[in-house]
Design an enzyme around this catalytic site. Structure first.
Site, PDB file in Angstrom:
ATOM      1  N   THR A 196       3.396   5.538   8.478  1.00 16.80           N
ATOM      2  CA  THR A 196       2.732   5.184   7.215  1.00 16.80           C
ATOM      3  C   THR A 196       1.424   4.476   7.576  1.00 16.80           C
ATOM      4  O   THR A 196       0.408   5.109   7.779  1.00 16.80           O
ATOM      5  CB  THR A 196       3.634   4.311   6.321  1.00 16.80           C
ATOM      6  OG1 THR A 196       4.107   3.184   7.071  1.00 16.80           O
ATOM      7  CG2 THR A 196       4.818   5.116   5.802  1.00 16.80           C
ATOM      8  N   LYS A 222       9.249   3.087  13.364  1.00 13.30           N
ATOM      9  CA  LYS A 222       7.978   2.920  12.673  1.00 13.30           C
ATOM     10  C   LYS A 222       7.934   1.528  12.058  1.00 13.30           C
ATOM     11  O   LYS A 222       8.964   0.911  11.806  1.00 13.30           O
ATOM     12  CB  LYS A 222       7.771   3.988  11.602  1.00 13.30           C
ATOM     13  CG  LYS A 222       8.692   3.955  10.405  1.00 13.30           C
ATOM     14  CD  LYS A 222       8.321   2.972   9.327  1.00 13.30           C
ATOM     15  CE  LYS A 222       6.865   3.164   8.915  1.00 13.30           C
ATOM     16  NZ  LYS A 222       6.418   1.940   8.116  1.00 13.30           N
ATOM     17  N   THR A 233       9.753  -3.972   7.404  1.00 12.51           N
ATOM     18  CA  THR A 233       9.487  -2.562   7.141  1.00 12.51           C
ATOM     19  C   THR A 233       9.675  -1.773   8.424  1.00 12.51           C
ATOM     20  O   THR A 233       8.734  -1.394   9.094  1.00 12.51           O
ATOM     21  CB  THR A 233       8.066  -2.354   6.590  1.00 12.51           C
ATOM     22  OG1 THR A 233       7.938  -3.126   5.407  1.00 12.51           O
ATOM     23  CG2 THR A 233       7.836  -0.904   6.235  1.00 12.51           C
ATOM     24  N   GLU A 316      -0.277  -4.835  11.864  1.00  9.25           N
ATOM     25  CA  GLU A 316      -1.504  -4.853  11.072  1.00  9.25           C
ATOM     26  C   GLU A 316      -2.289  -6.131  11.332  1.00  9.25           C
ATOM     27  O   GLU A 316      -1.812  -7.233  11.095  1.00  9.25           O
ATOM     28  CB  GLU A 316      -1.160  -4.748   9.587  1.00  9.25           C
ATOM     29  CG  GLU A 316      -0.568  -3.395   9.207  1.00  9.25           C
ATOM     30  CD  GLU A 316      -0.159  -3.337   7.750  1.00  9.25           C
ATOM     31  OE1 GLU A 316      -0.342  -4.332   7.040  1.00  9.25           O
ATOM     32  OE2 GLU A 316       0.344  -2.289   7.325  1.00  9.25           O
TER      33      GLU A 316
END
Length: 337
Positions: A196, A222, A233, A316
């Protein structure tokens, strides 16, 4: 490897497969060193990935992992009280197999782009239909190989936008049309289809010796944000061709995940969909019991720690990778405080 006829069946199916590149050059140069150019994969497992139409940008969004025989399967899930429909469905499948003392799981269907979270009872029905599509694929898979199995069930994993329904017709058509095989390229396609906000596919494989005999481990994961103990996540599947009794696999996974996926953090957020599954099909002929259990647990823990580190390296906004070592604690639990 599948026959050419079976490959053609999977290539055509009810809809054409959208081919895509797995060339490492398309990913950031700084991350390419984490992308394997080859691998050694567990016997009896087949993989595939495609674009079925969930993502409007045409990127890969559907993956399938299949065992050629029944498996022993264990999983750990998010601790978020608002767990998503795929988590609820997978719990019921695994607990049902465990309670019946049966090997039921044969496949895992993974989609990216839509999380099927905060979708209520309709989301549960959609997760079940997605699982049924995976089970139907297994029956077709067995039939085309001329193998007499009783089929099996499929786990489902979803990641992406929250609050939207799955585009089920696209997913079920995509599963039917999926091309799977045992090659490194096929495993890479499955890994790319998990992505994603990830900037590179996270795939790891290795051979280890258990009681002097080789087994194989392969894992895909992931996750790039919302990473915090205990998981966030994160989606991940580890496949092995070792034969591991259910009670020992549950125990080994609990030990390994506490020292890997439940020991990483990026931004302190937690998610609704987190699932880490370990699937053992016994194709190597190596049985994990007695003294071999300790060796297997050590190998699984090291493997999962390396797999989890790929998630952190793709966090991120992350610019540093830090490992914290705690010494002098009385117990492992104390060290995690």
């Amino acid at each position: 490897m599948l026959s050419s006829n079976l490959r053609q069946l999977h290539r055509l199916g009810r809809g054409a497969i959208n081919m895509f590149s797995t060339d490492a050059k398309q990913f950031p140069e700084a991350k390419r060193r984490f992308i394997p150019s080859q691998g050694t994969y567990p016997h009896g497992f087949f993989a595939g990935g495609s674009h079925c139409g969930i993502k409007k940008n045409g990127k890969a969004d559907l993956a399938l992992l299949v065992s050629d025989r029944p498996t022993t399967t264990s999983a750990v899930f998010t601790t978020n009280q608002f767990c998503a429909a795929p988590v609820q469905y997978d719990r019921s499948v695994i607990n049902g197999a465990r309670d019946a003392q049966e090997q039921r799981v044969r496949a895992v269907v993974i989609n990216s782009g839509c999380a099927n979270a905060v979708t209520g009872q309709q989301g549960l029905a959609d997760a079940q239909e997605m699982g049924e599509a995976g089970a139907a694929f297994v029956r077709m898979f067995d039939k085309e190989r001329g193998v007499e199995h009783e089929g099996g069930e499929a786990l489902v994993m979803s990641t992406g936008v929250i609050g939207q329904r799955l585009p089920l017709s696209k997913i079920t058509d995509g599963v039917t049309a999926m091309q799977v095989d045992e090659t490194h390229e096929a495993w890479m396609r499955a890994a790319v289809a998990h992505m994603t906000t990830d900037t590179f596919p996270k795939l790891l494989s290795r051979q280890v010796d258990i009681a002097g005999q080789p087994i194989h481990l392969a894992g895909i994961t992931k996750g790039a944000g919302m990473i915090h103990p205990n998981m966030a996540t994160l989606l991940g599947t580890v496949c092995t061709d070792a034969s591991v009794p259910q009670s020992l696999l549950d125990k080994a996974l609990a030990h390994a995940v506490a020292r890997s996926f439940n020991a990483i953090s990026i931004d302190g957020d937690m998610s609704t969909n987190d699932t880490i599954a370990v699937i053992a099909n016994g194709a190597s002929g190596v049985v994990v019991d007695g003294a071999a259990y300790e060796q297997f647990t050590t190998a699984l823990t090291e493997f999962m720690a390396d797999l989890a580190s790929l998630v952190v390296r793709d966090g991120e906004g992350a610019t540093k990778f830090l490992t914290i070592e705690v010494t002098g604690a009385r117990t492992f639990a104390d060290a995690k405080q």
